[in-house]
Write an enzyme that holds these catalytic residues in place. Structure first.
Site, PDB file in Angstrom:
ATOM      1  NE  ARG A 191      -7.345  11.551   5.660  1.00 14.71           N
ATOM      2  CZ  ARG A 191      -7.865  10.988   6.760  1.00 14.71           C
ATOM      3  NH1 ARG A 191      -7.136  10.177   7.482  1.00 14.71           N
ATOM      4  NH2 ARG A 191      -9.087  11.249   7.135  1.00 14.71           N
ATOM      5  CG  HIS A 192      -3.444   8.943   1.634  1.00 15.70           C
ATOM      6  ND1 HIS A 192      -4.335   8.272   0.835  1.00 15.70           N
ATOM      7  CD2 HIS A 192      -3.675   8.518   2.898  1.00 15.70           C
ATOM      8  CE1 HIS A 192      -5.064   7.473   1.596  1.00 15.70           C
ATOM      9  NE2 HIS A 192      -4.709   7.610   2.856  1.00 15.70           N
ATOM     10  CG  HIS A 200      -8.113   4.281   1.196  1.00 17.34           C
ATOM     11  ND1 HIS A 200      -8.265   4.166   2.551  1.00 17.34           N
ATOM     12  CD2 HIS A 200      -9.330   4.678   0.726  1.00 17.34           C
ATOM     13  CE1 HIS A 200      -9.504   4.466   2.888  1.00 17.34           C
ATOM     14  NE2 HIS A 200     -10.162   4.796   1.802  1.00 17.34           N
ATOM     15  NE  ARG A 204      -9.197   8.601   4.512  1.00 15.03           N
ATOM     16  CZ  ARG A 204      -9.378   7.708   5.485  1.00 15.03           C
ATOM     17  NH1 ARG A 204      -8.581   6.686   5.615  1.00 15.03           N
ATOM     18  NH2 ARG A 204     -10.361   7.861   6.353  1.00 15.03           N
ATOM     19  CD  GLU A 259      -6.938  -0.184   1.103  1.00 17.60           C
ATOM     20  OE1 GLU A 259      -6.966   0.903   1.708  1.00 17.60           O
ATOM     21  OE2 GLU A 259      -6.200  -1.114   1.429  1.00 17.60           O
ATOM     22  CB  THR A 271      -5.542   4.756   9.777  1.00 16.99           C
ATOM     23  OG1 THR A 271      -5.422   3.716   8.809  1.00 16.99           O
ATOM     24  CG2 THR A 271      -5.658   4.136  11.159  1.00 16.99           C
ATOM     25  CB  THR A 272      -9.278   1.979   7.397  1.00 16.87           C
ATOM     26  OG1 THR A 272      -8.798   2.689   6.264  1.00 16.87           O
ATOM     27  CG2 THR A 272     -10.637   1.401   7.089  1.00 16.87           C
ATOM     28  CD  GLU A 316      -7.183  -6.213   3.131  1.00 20.07           C
ATOM     29  OE1 GLU A 316      -7.293  -6.194   1.888  1.00 20.07           O
ATOM     30  OE2 GLU A 316      -6.408  -5.466   3.763  1.00 20.07           O
ATOM     31  N   GLY A 322       1.181  -1.308   4.335  1.00 23.63           N
ATOM     32  CA  GLY A 322       1.613  -0.009   3.840  1.00 23.63           C
ATOM     33  C   GLY A 322       2.408   0.824   4.816  1.00 23.63           C
ATOM     34  CG  ASN A 367      -1.813   1.150   1.358  1.00 28.66           C
ATOM     35  OD1 ASN A 367      -1.395   2.281   1.165  1.00 28.66           O
ATOM     36  ND2 ASN A 367      -3.067   0.906   1.676  1.00 28.66           N
ATOM     37  CG  ASP A 389      -3.048   4.645   0.848  1.00 25.22           C
ATOM     38  OD1 ASP A 389      -3.119   4.491  -0.384  1.00 25.22           O
ATOM     39  OD2 ASP A 389      -3.885   4.190   1.654  1.00 25.22           O
ATOM     40  CG  HIS A 390       0.771   6.364   4.802  1.00 25.39           C
ATOM     41  ND1 HIS A 390      -0.096   7.399   5.089  1.00 25.39           N
ATOM     42  CD2 HIS A 390       0.142   5.229   5.176  1.00 25.39           C
ATOM     43  CE1 HIS A 390      -1.182   6.909   5.657  1.00 25.39           C
ATOM     44  NE2 HIS A 390      -1.076   5.593   5.709  1.00 25.39           N
ATOM     45  CG  HIS A 399      -5.330  -1.458   9.461  1.00 31.99           C
ATOM     46  ND1 HIS A 399      -4.881  -0.856  10.606  1.00 31.99           N
ATOM     47  CD2 HIS A 399      -5.826  -0.470   8.685  1.00 31.99           C
ATOM     48  CE1 HIS A 399      -5.110   0.446  10.529  1.00 31.99           C
ATOM     49  NE2 HIS A 399      -5.682   0.709   9.376  1.00 31.99           N
TER      50      HIS A 399
HETATM   51  N1  PXP Z   1      -5.913  -3.092   4.129  1.00 29.69           N
HETATM   52  C1  PXP Z   1      -6.863  -2.137   4.157  1.00 29.69           C
HETATM   53  C2  PXP Z   1      -8.235  -2.507   3.700  1.00 29.69           C
HETATM   54  C3  PXP Z   1      -6.566  -0.818   4.573  1.00 29.69           C
HETATM   55  O1  PXP Z   1      -7.530   0.108   4.596  1.00 29.69           O
HETATM   56  C4  PXP Z   1      -5.235  -0.508   4.920  1.00 29.69           C
HETATM   57  C5  PXP Z   1      -4.880   0.896   5.314  1.00 29.69           C
HETATM   58  O2  PXP Z   1      -5.146   1.751   4.276  1.00 29.69           O
HETATM   59  C6  PXP Z   1      -4.286  -1.530   4.849  1.00 29.69           C
HETATM   60  C7  PXP Z   1      -4.646  -2.811   4.478  1.00 29.69           C
HETATM   61  C8  PXP Z   1      -2.837  -1.278   5.157  1.00 29.69           C
HETATM   62  O3  PXP Z   1      -2.685  -0.911   6.487  1.00 29.69           O
HETATM   63  P1  PXP Z   1      -1.279  -0.366   6.971  1.00 29.69           P
HETATM   64  O4  PXP Z   1      -1.018   0.888   6.204  1.00 29.69           O
HETATM   65  O5  PXP Z   1      -1.484  -0.133   8.432  1.00 29.69           O
HETATM   66  O6  PXP Z   1      -0.268  -1.433   6.672  1.00 29.69           O
END
Ligand code: PXP
Length: 268
Positions: A61-62, A55, A57, A82, A112-113, A163, A228, A19, A21-22, A206
């Protein structure tokens, strides 16, 4: 006789979805183009990722709309988008047709989610999203708590994948709460078994880290992990390639040791 859903043969290989995103979070802190999430995605794939997760959003934001268009156009591996179950996101998904969409809960104020989708209360709302995405040939995943009722509803909705949210499991590891950690791992183990027996493909993610990935990688029904934040954080110290390679090695090592007891102290 073994209970239904248990594995008496070699488990499926375990895929790693990175992931990114960050990477976009850091880019957006200055509003420019650096660091580029697409470059990170290519690096992650070279280092052993099987796919890329992003993701989009509601508040952007990212990851941005342009990021999704570039990822879809240029990636050489599957894109897992996502998204919240909203009409805006559905239209975007149908425009880009990623390999998969993972429906997640989204609250504007959350960091976060936080927690899985409430598929039990949201079943009627979610049905149209699952149907429309599947009709477009997109694999549909629902991000849920490791809960039997949520799995039952996900199967009834016709999702391809669930998931399982590993957040509570990872939090117990951070708290050094051995009993809570074991309890959460057991919840995930049972949920993975029930979901696979219901015909669902099982993913998890996650909050996973080098320390917590092993026991999850050893669940034979789990075929994909999405990771991620930890990888992007770790990239500051060792580089993204090295972080992805190490995660991949830990996953593969745990997977190949399936059936053997977990090494003492793992996950803490
Ligand atoms: N899976 C899903 C469905 C998520 O929403 C996220 C966070 O965006 C992740 C996995 C990855 O989580 P992390 O960034 O904490 O590894």
């Amino acid at each position: 006789m073994k209970p239904t859903g248990s594995f008496d043969r070699v488990p499926a290989p375990l895929r790693l979805g990175v992931n990114i995103d960050h990477v976009a979070t850091i880019r957006n802190a200055r509003g420019g183009r650096h660091p580029d999430p697409l470059r990170a995605a290519h690096l992650a794939i070279e280092a052993g990722a099987d796919g890329i997760t992003a993701h989009l959003r509601e508040d952007r934001r990212h990851i941005s709309d342009v990021d999704i268009a570039r990822l879809k156009r240029e990636l050489t591996r599957p894109l897992n988008l996502e998204m919240a179950a909203t009409d805006e996101m559905l239209a975007i998904a149908l425009r880009h047709v990623p390999h998969a969409c993972c429906l997640v809960p989204e609250k504007r104020e959350e960091v976060t989610t936080e927690g899985g989708l409430d598929v039990v209360r949201g079943e009627n709302h979610l049905r149209r999203f699952v149907d429309d995405l599947k009709a477009a040939g997109i694999r549909v995943s629902l991000f849920i708590e490791p809960d039997e009722k949520a799995i039952e509803v996900s199967a009834r909705l016709g999702a391809d994948v669930v998931e399982l949210h590993t957040g509570a499991y990872c939090d117990r590891a951070l708290d050094d709460d051995a009993a809570g950690f074991a309890e959460q791992l057991e919840r995930l183990r049972e949920a993975a078994r029930v979901a696979a027996a219901a015909g669902l493909e099982v993913h998890a993610g996650h909050g996973l880290t080098f320390n917590t990935v092993g026991p999850i990688a050893r669940l034979p029904e789990v075929v994909e992990l999405n990771i991620g934040h930890f990888l992007v954080g770790e990239a500051i110290f060792s580089g993204l390639s090295s972080a992805v390679q190490r995660m991949r090695a830990l996953m593969d090592g745990a997977r190949s040791g399936l059936g053997a007891p977990a090494p003492a102290g793992e996950g803490k």
